[in-house]
Design a protein around this motif. Structure first.
Motif, PDB file in Angstrom:
ATOM      1  N   CYS A 143      -1.601  -5.080  -2.965  1.00  0.00           N
ATOM      2  CA  CYS A 143      -2.149  -4.867  -1.620  1.00  0.00           C
ATOM      3  C   CYS A 143      -3.503  -5.561  -1.480  1.00  0.00           C
ATOM      4  N   ARG A 144      -4.360  -5.380  -2.488  1.00  0.00           N
ATOM      5  CA  ARG A 144      -5.685  -6.016  -2.442  1.00  0.00           C
ATOM      6  C   ARG A 144      -5.566  -7.545  -2.450  1.00  0.00           C
ATOM      7  N   ARG A 179      -6.957   5.722   0.156  1.00  0.00           N
ATOM      8  CA  ARG A 179      -5.843   6.309  -0.614  1.00  0.00           C
ATOM      9  C   ARG A 179      -6.255   6.572  -2.052  1.00  0.00           C
ATOM     10  N   GLN A 233      -6.570   1.220   1.733  1.00  0.00           N
ATOM     11  CA  GLN A 233      -6.207   1.309   0.320  1.00  0.00           C
ATOM     12  C   GLN A 233      -7.285   2.052  -0.469  1.00  0.00           C
ATOM     13  N   MET A 247       0.837  -1.207   0.000  1.00  0.00           N
ATOM     14  CA  MET A 247       0.000   0.000   0.000  1.00  0.00           C
ATOM     15  C   MET A 247       0.872   1.257   0.000  1.00  0.00           C
ATOM     16  N   ALA A 274      -1.399  -1.065  -5.601  1.00  0.00           N
ATOM     17  CA  ALA A 274      -2.779  -1.276  -5.154  1.00  0.00           C
ATOM     18  C   ALA A 274      -3.247  -2.708  -5.387  1.00  0.00           C
TER      19      ALA A 274
END
Length: 636
Positions: free
Chosen positions: A287-288, A314, A311, A279, A284
């Motif tokens: 991170c997911r 952001r 996230q 993140m 992205a």
């Protein structure tokens, strides 16, 4: 032998043992599985379970041990190790206690070390208060495990002392062996130093911890578990700073075999930090992916959904983040409080303070907490919703009245007092009086509450205030025995009374006669302008800007139209006035030329504009300065 008799039990058994000694666990297990008819469980159960244990097939090893017809001492030892790897610490503790109680051989010290390791794991991962096993900490391993147990209890200073003792014992025991080098000693001390750095990090000494972590990494220890833990801890120190260093360190957590060296909670923490690092580095999708994987492994855990929400924030998708948190709160009511607090924070960040208050008030288990009441009252006051703020106080007070027996607790009384103060501040005097009366009934000797009550009644019912004032203690009882002279002459006094000197008869009379006369300070005369004329009355509007004065008419436009040059660049219009027949010598000049005798004589009788109001706009003309043309240097 096997060429002659391929099913010879003793030869097969010997071959399996030789393969185990050489570290060929997979091949040894293959032989056991292909000769199951000959190598029965009662003959080779230990070797099979050991191979499965070393190949990290822990569940299979447990089944093999439990399926053995006879539980030998070797199997019991291995059973304890298997239970430890499966993190079944209670069963493991019982197994080692049984072993220590029923066996006496040269391995007793190792069993005690393993027992202390189980206790340390319980303290660290299960937050169980460790019992005193009465183990004599004669080796550095026992000292190290004892220190780990103290870390789990939060006793960091004691743990550090234990680790220092463990380091000393380790150096002493290893230095006795002449074949051990200083590098070998440092490599053995790496795990102790790693734990020391962890304690420093917990104590907030991040710089010292980071220095020690980096020293351990430079030694390049062979323990991949130790390297993974140190790398993870460095990443937590870096946080969202120095992300390039964190990306290098995260590679150490991906080394082969790490998953078999660390506990489940350690591995989970590393995965959480990987998701956070993704993140912070604006990855992205990664991170997911990581947070979704963590959520599938631990659906009830808070961190994965919080990382996903962070996230989304952001990416400026606050609505999606709040919806995600709401879904999680609905599915897991046990963790709803923490999630709703996060949702309220997001609403506040968006400026929806009222909606944030609604979310906070939906957390039933926190409604009566002083911190929650304070937050809600502050937020409602910010929104100027006084009725809702008073309602929050009322609900909290009612909760304490319902669930707490009399006498009222200090928290309950504090809430009533704060509610009364708030109501007084916002003009709800009658409601405040009822709260103050309740407080006074609880403690009739509380002078502060009585004073507040009298003050409130004086605004509503002065007669009642007079009656209540009789309950106030007399001034004699309130007087304090204070030496005023000593107080005024003290070192910290801001005002010190001057001691009066002896006065003569004349001086005394002067003092009495002129006691009321005070010295007057001399006022300095203000400076006057150089061109000040006392005979001329100053302009009363001289302090106003020119545009704001009553006689200002504005600037005349088109004043320099006749001065616009025509012709080639550099030509001048100086001679045009001489060729003009209308401008003859007989016609008087409209204004004197600069430096002429007429201009000099006229200036001698001029009254400065600061002291005299001009007769009209034409009299306030200013000399116009010719602007220099900004043209090219060449071309003349």
């Amino acid at each position: 032998v096997l060429q002659i008799s391929k099913d010879d039990v003793t030869a097969l058994h010997c071959k399996v043992v030789c393969l185990i000694q050489n570290g060929n666990f997979k091949e040894a297990l293959g032989i056991i599985n292909t000769h199951t008819k000959v190598l029965t469980s009662d003959i080779i159960a230990f070797e099979k379970a050991y191979c499965e244990y070393r190949l990290n097939r822990i569940e299979n090893a447990l089944k093999t041990i439990q399926g053995a017809s006879q539980q030998t001492d070797k199997l019991k030892e291995l059973y304890g190790q298997v239970l430890y790897r499966l993190e079944r610490y209670d069963d493991c503790l019982a197994a080692y206690r049984d072993l220590i109680r029923n066996s006496q051989d040269e391995y007793e010290e190792e069993r005690k070390t393993n027992l202390s390791a189980v206790v340390a794991a319980q303290s660290t991962w299960e937050k169980v208060m460790p019992e005193d096993l009465g183990l004599r900490e004669a080796t550095y391993e026992l000292c190290y495990n004892s220190a780990c147990a103290l870390v789990g209890q939060g006793k960091l200073n004691e743990a550090m002392k234990k680790l220092q003792k463990a380091e000393e014992l380790c150096r002493q025991s290893l230095s006795e062996d002449s074949d051990v080098t200083e590098e070998d000693i440092e490599a053995e001390l790496a795990i102790i130093h790693g734990q020391m750095a962890y304690i420093m990090q917990l104590q907030g000494r991040t710089e010292d911890a980071l220095q020690l972590y980096n020293q351990i990494i430079k030694l390049k220890p062979t323990d991949v578990g130790l390297l993974a833990v140190i790398a993870n801890n460095i990443i937590t120190i870096n946080k969202d700073q120095n992300v390039f260093d964190s990306k290098k360190k995260v590679k150490l957590t991906n080394a082969e075999g790490v998953e078999h060296k660390l506990s489940k909670k350690q591995l989970q923490a590393i995965e959480f930090n990987k998701a956070l690092l993704a993140m912070y580095t604006n990855q992205a999708d990664q991170c997911r992916k990581l947070s979704a994987s963590l959520q599938s492994q631990s659906p009830e855990h808070l961190l994965p959904v919080l990382i996903q929400a962070a996230q989304l924030c952001r990416e400026k998708q606050h609505a999606k983040a709040i919806a995600l948190l709401q879904d999680f709160a609905d599915q897991h009511p046990a963790n709803a409080a923490e999630i709703k607090l996060t949702m309220a924070q997001l609403k506040i960040a968006q400026g929806s303070v009222t909606k944030a208050c609604m979310i906070l008030r939906s957390i039933e288990e926190l409604q009566h907490k002083p911190g929650m009441v304070s937050a809600l009252v502050t937020m409602y006051s910010h929104e100027e919703d006084i009725d809702s703020a008073i309602e929050v106080f009322t609900q909290a007070i009612q909760w304490y009245q319902q669930f707490q027996a009399s006498p009222k607790s200090p928290v309950h009384l504090s809430l009533i007092r704060e509610a009364a103060n708030f109501k007084l501040k916002h003009g709800r005097k009658k409601e405040a009086i009822s709260d103050l009366e309740e407080l006074w009934k609880q403690n009739p000797k509380d002078v502060h509450t009585l004073a507040q009550l009298i003050s409130a009644y004086s605004l509503v019912d002065p007669e009642k205030a007079k009656v209540l004032s009789k309950h106030l203690p007399s001034s004699d009882t309130l007087s304090l025995k204070v030496d005023v002279d000593a107080l005024e002459n003290s070192h910290g006094a801001t005002y010190v009374r001057k001691k009066a000197g002896k006065l003569t008869g004349d001086n005394q009379q002067k003092e009495q006669g002129q006691g009321d006369v005070k010295k007057k300070k001399k006022k300095k005369k203000g400076k006057l302008p150089k061109n000040y004329d006392p005979k001329v009355t100053p302009d009363p509007e001289r302090w106003l800007p020119m545009r704001e004065r009553s006689y200002y008419r504005g600037r005349k436009k088109g004043k320099k139209k006749d001065q616009v040059g025509k012709g080639t660049q550099g030509s001048t219009t100086a001679g045009s006035s001489e060729l003009d027949a209308s401008r003859t010598a007989s016609s008087p000049p409209t204004s004197p030329r600069p430096g002429s005798a007429a201009a000099l004589s006229a200036s001698s009788n001029v009254i400065p504009p600061r002291h005299q109001k001009p007769a009209g706009a034409p009299a306030t003309k200013k000399k116009q300065q010719q602007k220099k043309k900004k043209g090219a240097k060449g071309g003349w």
